[in-house]
Design a protein around this motif. Structure first.
Motif, PDB file in Angstrom:
ATOM      1  N   ARG A 117       0.914  -1.127   0.083  1.00 26.27           N
ATOM      2  CA  ARG A 117       0.056  -0.169   0.006  1.00 26.27           C
ATOM      3  C   ARG A 117       0.802   1.317   0.021  1.00 26.27           C
ATOM      4  NH1 ARG A 117      -3.336  -3.359  -0.499  1.00 26.27           N
ATOM      5  NH2 ARG A 117      -5.724  -3.720   0.385  1.00 26.27           N
ATOM      6  N   LEU A 118       0.295   2.285  -0.458  1.00 28.42           N
ATOM      7  CA  LEU A 118       0.989   3.572  -0.148  1.00 28.42           C
ATOM      8  C   LEU A 118       0.272   4.384   0.768  1.00 28.42           C
ATOM      9  CD1 LEU A 118       3.324   5.800  -1.213  1.00 28.42           C
ATOM     10  CD2 LEU A 118       1.663   6.460  -2.864  1.00 28.42           C
ATOM     11  N   LEU A 119       0.716   4.924   1.982  1.00 25.42           N
ATOM     12  CA  LEU A 119       0.095   6.162   2.858  1.00 25.42           C
ATOM     13  C   LEU A 119       0.623   7.413   2.285  1.00 25.42           C
ATOM     14  CD1 LEU A 119       0.339   4.454   6.243  1.00 25.42           C
ATOM     15  CD2 LEU A 119      -1.779   4.546   4.951  1.00 25.42           C
ATOM     16  N   CYS A 120      -0.436   8.210   2.539  1.00 24.41           N
ATOM     17  CA  CYS A 120      -0.462   9.707   1.697  1.00 24.41           C
ATOM     18  C   CYS A 120      -1.036  10.601   3.082  1.00 24.41           C
ATOM     19  CB  CYS A 120      -0.963  10.108   0.530  1.00 24.41           C
ATOM     20  SG  CYS A 120      -0.636   9.140  -0.889  1.00 24.41           S
ATOM     21  N   PHE A 121       0.142  11.447   3.794  1.00 25.65           N
ATOM     22  CA  PHE A 121      -0.185  12.266   4.812  1.00 25.65           C
ATOM     23  C   PHE A 121      -0.287  13.428   4.348  1.00 25.65           C
ATOM     24  CE2 PHE A 121       1.892   8.157   6.209  1.00 25.65           C
ATOM     25  CZ  PHE A 121       0.987   7.818   7.335  1.00 25.65           C
ATOM     26  N   GLY A 122      -1.617  14.280   4.339  1.00 29.86           N
ATOM     27  CA  GLY A 122      -1.424  15.617   3.976  1.00 29.86           C
ATOM     28  C   GLY A 122      -2.217  16.800   5.119  1.00 29.86           C
ATOM     29  N   GLN A 123      -1.572  17.939   4.913  1.00 29.53           N
ATOM     30  CA  GLN A 123      -1.980  18.836   5.728  1.00 29.53           C
ATOM     31  C   GLN A 123      -2.270  19.993   5.094  1.00 29.53           C
ATOM     32  OE1 GLN A 123       1.094  20.294   8.559  1.00 29.53           O
ATOM     33  NE2 GLN A 123      -0.268  21.630   9.574  1.00 29.53           N
ATOM     34  N   ASP A 124      -3.581  20.585   5.482  1.00 23.91           N
ATOM     35  CA  ASP A 124      -4.028  21.666   4.695  1.00 23.91           C
ATOM     36  C   ASP A 124      -3.191  22.945   5.079  1.00 23.91           C
ATOM     37  OD1 ASP A 124      -5.651  23.546   3.632  1.00 23.91           O
ATOM     38  OD2 ASP A 124      -7.449  23.262   4.435  1.00 23.91           O
ATOM     39  N   VAL A 125      -2.604  23.378   4.110  1.00 23.73           N
ATOM     40  CA  VAL A 125      -1.815  24.774   4.341  1.00 23.73           C
ATOM     41  C   VAL A 125      -2.421  26.164   3.444  1.00 23.73           C
ATOM     42  CG1 VAL A 125       0.329  23.527   5.016  1.00 23.73           C
ATOM     43  CG2 VAL A 125       0.054  23.898   2.774  1.00 23.73           C
ATOM     44  N   THR A 126      -3.532  26.043   3.272  1.00 27.37           N
ATOM     45  CA  THR A 126      -4.100  27.149   2.249  1.00 27.37           C
ATOM     46  C   THR A 126      -3.936  28.315   3.019  1.00 27.37           C
ATOM     47  OG1 THR A 126      -5.909  25.462   1.540  1.00 27.37           O
ATOM     48  CG2 THR A 126      -6.125  27.762   0.955  1.00 27.37           C
ATOM     49  N   GLU A 127      -4.333  28.633   4.252  1.00 24.45           N
ATOM     50  CA  GLU A 127      -4.130  29.797   5.008  1.00 24.45           C
ATOM     51  C   GLU A 127      -2.970  30.128   4.981  1.00 24.45           C
ATOM     52  OE1 GLU A 127      -6.742  31.745   5.675  1.00 24.45           O
ATOM     53  OE2 GLU A 127      -8.038  30.333   4.703  1.00 24.45           O
ATOM     54  N   GLN A 128      -2.102  29.405   5.412  1.00 25.35           N
ATOM     55  CA  GLN A 128      -0.484  29.584   5.443  1.00 25.35           C
ATOM     56  C   GLN A 128       0.142  30.171   3.953  1.00 25.35           C
ATOM     57  OE1 GLN A 128       1.918  26.307   6.960  1.00 25.35           O
ATOM     58  NE2 GLN A 128       0.371  25.779   8.437  1.00 25.35           N
ATOM     59  N   LYS A 130      -1.483  31.331   1.707  1.00 27.67           N
ATOM     60  CA  LYS A 130      -2.315  32.671   1.417  1.00 27.67           C
ATOM     61  C   LYS A 130      -1.674  33.894   2.266  1.00 27.67           C
ATOM     62  CE  LYS A 130      -6.688  35.082   1.325  1.00 27.67           C
ATOM     63  NZ  LYS A 130      -6.231  36.331   1.803  1.00 27.67           N
ATOM     64  N   ALA A 131      -1.276  33.711   3.592  1.00 24.47           N
ATOM     65  CA  ALA A 131      -0.755  34.369   4.435  1.00 24.47           C
ATOM     66  C   ALA A 131       0.708  35.103   3.819  1.00 24.47           C
ATOM     67  CB  ALA A 131      -0.505  34.156   5.810  1.00 24.47           C
ATOM     68  N   VAL A 132       1.490  33.882   3.231  1.00 28.64           N
ATOM     69  CA  VAL A 132       2.595  34.100   2.751  1.00 28.64           C
ATOM     70  C   VAL A 132       2.555  34.918   1.353  1.00 28.64           C
ATOM     71  CG1 VAL A 132       4.689  33.095   1.522  1.00 28.64           C
ATOM     72  CG2 VAL A 132       4.026  32.142   3.607  1.00 28.64           C
ATOM     73  N   GLU A 133       1.560  34.667   0.737  1.00 27.81           N
ATOM     74  CA  GLU A 133       1.469  35.394  -0.524  1.00 27.81           C
ATOM     75  C   GLU A 133       1.016  36.889  -0.295  1.00 27.81           C
ATOM     76  OE1 GLU A 133      -1.660  33.131  -2.866  1.00 27.81           O
ATOM     77  OE2 GLU A 133      -0.467  31.690  -3.624  1.00 27.81           O
ATOM     78  N   LEU A 135       1.816  38.443   2.532  1.00 23.03           N
ATOM     79  CA  LEU A 135       3.038  39.020   3.260  1.00 23.03           C
ATOM     80  C   LEU A 135       3.958  39.567   1.676  1.00 23.03           C
ATOM     81  CD1 LEU A 135       3.949  37.309   6.245  1.00 23.03           C
ATOM     82  CD2 LEU A 135       3.015  39.344   5.893  1.00 23.03           C
ATOM     83  N   ARG A 136       4.047  38.632   0.672  1.00 26.45           N
ATOM     84  CA  ARG A 136       4.972  38.992  -0.355  1.00 26.45           C
ATOM     85  C   ARG A 136       4.373  40.015  -1.010  1.00 26.45           C
ATOM     86  NH1 ARG A 136       4.559  34.349  -2.550  1.00 26.45           N
ATOM     87  NH2 ARG A 136       6.284  33.525  -1.626  1.00 26.45           N
ATOM     88  N   GLU A 137       3.103  40.157  -1.226  1.00 24.80           N
ATOM     89  CA  GLU A 137       2.312  41.215  -1.959  1.00 24.80           C
ATOM     90  C   GLU A 137       2.483  42.596  -1.151  1.00 24.80           C
ATOM     91  OE1 GLU A 137       0.000  42.877  -5.058  1.00 24.80           O
ATOM     92  OE2 GLU A 137       0.978  41.101  -5.026  1.00 24.80           O
ATOM     93  N   SER A 138       2.316  42.605   0.093  1.00 18.30           N
ATOM     94  CA  SER A 138       2.486  43.560   0.920  1.00 18.30           C
ATOM     95  C   SER A 138       3.952  44.079   0.829  1.00 18.30           C
ATOM     96  CB  SER A 138       2.241  43.273   2.428  1.00 18.30           C
ATOM     97  OG  SER A 138       0.887  42.838   2.607  1.00 18.30           O
ATOM     98  N   ASP A 139       5.007  43.188   0.787  1.00 12.82           N
ATOM     99  CA  ASP A 139       6.197  43.818   0.826  1.00 12.82           C
ATOM    100  C   ASP A 139       6.725  44.323  -0.770  1.00 12.82           C
ATOM    101  OD1 ASP A 139       9.201  43.245   1.711  1.00 12.82           O
ATOM    102  OD2 ASP A 139       9.477  42.366  -0.052  1.00 12.82           O
ATOM    103  N   VAL A 140       6.004  43.761  -1.761  1.00 14.28           N
ATOM    104  CA  VAL A 140       6.048  44.298  -3.100  1.00 14.28           C
ATOM    105  C   VAL A 140       5.781  45.753  -2.831  1.00 14.28           C
ATOM    106  CG1 VAL A 140       5.513  44.230  -5.558  1.00 14.28           C
ATOM    107  CG2 VAL A 140       6.345  41.896  -4.283  1.00 14.28           C
TER     108      VAL A 140
END
Length: 414
Positions: A117-128, A130-133, A135-140
Motif C-alpha cells: 500500500r501507499l500511505l499519503c499524509f496531507g496537511q491543509d496549508v491553504t491559509e499559510q 495565502k498569508a505568505v502570498e 506578505l509577499r504582496e505587501s512587501d512588493v
C-alpha cells in the motif's frame, strides 16, 4: 519507494491502527495500485473535510478522478519514488474550490518488505500559503513605495528597538538604510535628535510632528501598533518631505493676506465715513448691501460716532439699489444704536424698492428721521444743531432769515 502496491485487495494495516488514522487531525489517504494509476482504499475524516468527498465517494476511485489533475498530478507521481520529502500541491475540491496541501508519502510493506500500500499524509496549508502570498504582496507594495517616494519608514517593537529602517529619503538626511536597526528609541541618541515622538508612540500615542532641518521641511507621523489582544506592540513612523507643500502653504497664506487687505480697502472705499461738519458724520453707501456688509458698517459707524463725539450720523442710501430683509432690519437697528450713544441718526435717499422692503417687514420707523437726499439730511442736522444751541442757557434764540442757509455752531454757514 522502489516498487508499487500490487492490488486493491492486499492485506491492510491493523484495525486499531487504522482507527487512529481515521481520526487523525490531518488527511490520510491509503492507496493501492501502480504509481501511474493509484486507487483509494482508505479515506479518513480529515480528508473528507479538506476535499469535500466522503469516504464512500472516494474509496475505489483513482486519485486522478478525485483530487489530482494537471501539473500537480505529474509532480505527485515523480515524488513517490523519492524519500519522504514534503510535496505541496493545489487540489480541486468537490465544490470546485481550491485547497493547498503539503504531503508526505510512506509505503506499507508486508512481512517480506514488499510494498503493498501507499500511505499519503496531507496537511491543509491553504491559509499559510495565502498569508505568505499576502506578505509577499505587501512587501512588493512597500518596496515600490520606498523606492519611488521621498520617505523614511521606521518600525519599533514594543520594547522600542528599531527593527526596520529604510526609505529613499535617508541619503538626503545623511543616513543609510538600516542604520537605526538594533537601536532603542529609549536610549540616548548618538546625535542630536528628538526621539520623544517615537517614545510616545511606542507607549500607544499617535504623534504627528513638523520639523525644519537641512533647509527642508519634514512631516512625520508615528503610529502606535497593537497586537491581537489590543496591547501596545510597538510603532511605525514615516517621514515625508513637506518642503514643497509648506512652500505652497506659505504662498497661499501670503495671497490670502493680500486678498484680505484688498477687501478691507474695498470695504473702506465702498463705505467711507466722512465728517462733513463739526459733529456731523455721513456714511454714503453704494451698490448692494448684504447682511455681512451691514454688520461691518454698524461696527465702523458706531466706533466713529464715539471717536469723533458726533452729534449726528447721516446714513445715505441714495446709491443703494437692493437690500435684503435682514439688512433692512440691520439699518434700523443701526439708527437706534446711534441714539443709544447720545447722537441722532438720519436716513437719507431711500429708494422706492428699499422703502417697500422696509414696509413689508413692518419695521417701526417712528422716531427715525428720514429725508429725501443728503442735502436735505445735512440741512436737517444744521437746523437741529442750531435749535439745540439756541435752547442752551445763555444763548439767544435766533431764527435764520427767510431763504438763508442756517448757520452751524461756530459761525459757519452753508
Amino acid at each position: 519507494m522502489t516498487s508499487t502496491a500490487t492490488s486493491l485487495g492486499s492485506p491492510g494495516l491493523p484495525a486499531s491502527y487504522m482507527s487512529a488514522v481515521r481520526s487523525a487531525p490531518f488527511a490520510v489517504i491509503e492507496c493501492a495500485g501502480n504509481l501511474d494509476d493509484l486507487v483509494v482504499v482508505e479515506w479518513n475524516g480529515e480528508a473528507e473535510r479538506i476535499f469535500g468527498y466522503t469516504a464512500d465517494e472516494a474509496v475505489g476511485r483513482r486519485l486522478t478522478d478525485t483530487i489530482l489533475s494537471g501539473p500537480d498530478a505529474e509532480a505527485w507521481r515523480r515524488s513517490l519514488g523519492q524519500a519522504s520529502a514534503p510535496l505541496r500541491c493545489t487540489h480541486a475540491r468537490k465544490d470546485a474550490g481550491a485547497v493547498v496541501c503539503e504531503w508526505r508519502h510512506a509505503p506499507v510493506v508486508d512481512d517480506g518488505g514488499k510494498p503493498i500500500r501507499l500511505l499519503c499524509f496531507g496537511q491543509d496549508v491553504t491559509e499559510q500559503v495565502k498569508a505568505v502570498e499576502d506578505l509577499r504582496e505587501s512587501d512588493v507594495i512597500l518596496r515600490a513605495i520606498l523606492g519611488a517616494v521621498d520617505t523614511s519608514v521606521t518600525r519599533m517593537d514594543r520594547d522600542g528597538v528599531c527593527t526596520f529602517h529604510e526609505g529613499k529619503m535617508l541619503p538626503s538626511l545623511g543616513l543609510r538604510p538600516g542604520q537605526f536597526v538594533g537601536r532603542n528609541v529609549f536610549d540616548p541618541p548618538p546625535e542630536p535628535m528628538d526621539m520623544e515622538p517615537m517614545r510616545r508612540a511606542v507607549r500607544g500615542e499617535l504623534v504627528r510632528s513638523s520639523v525644519e532641518a537641512f533647509g527642508m521641511a519634514w512631516e512625520t507621523w508615528v503610529i502606535p501598533l497593537r497586537d491581537a489582544r489590543g496591547e501596545p506592540d510597538g510603532a511605525v513612523s514615516f517621514t515625508l518631505d513637506g518642503t514643497e507643500a509648506k512652500r505652497r502653504e506659505d504662498e497661499l497664506k501670503s495671497r490670502l493676506e493680500i486678498i484680505e487687505r484688498q477687501q478691507k480697502v474695498i470695504r473702506d472705499l465702498s463705505t467711507p465715513i466722512i465728517e462733513v461738519w463739526d459733529g456731523v458724520l455721513t456714511l454714503p453707501m453704494v451698490g448692494v448691501v448684504d447682511s455681512k456688509r451691514a454688520a461691518e458698517v454698524m461696527d465702523d459707524l458706531l466706533a466713529a460716532v464715539v471717536d469723533k463725539r458726533a452729534r449726528f450720523a447721516i446714513l445715505d442710501l441714495t446709491g443703494v439699489e437692493v437690500v435684503d430683509t435682514k439688512t433692512a432690519s440691520y439699518l434700523i437697528d443701526l439708527v437706534r444704536a446711534i441714539r443709544l450713544l447720545g447722537a441722532e441718526g438720519v436716513i437719507t435717499g431711500i429708494r422706492s424698492n428699499v422703502a417697500q422692503t422696509m414696509v413689508s417687514l413692518g419695521l417701526d420707523l417712528s422716531g427715525i428721521a428720514t429725508v429725501g437726499n443728503l442735502r436735505a439730511g445735512l440741512k436737517l442736522c444744521m437746523q437741529r444743531a442750531a435749535a439745540s444751541g439756541a435752547a442752551s442757557p445763555g444763548a439767544p434764540a435766533r431764527a435764520p432769515a427767510e431763504g438763508a442757509a442756517p448757520r452751524l455752531p461756530g459761525g459757519g454757514s452753508r
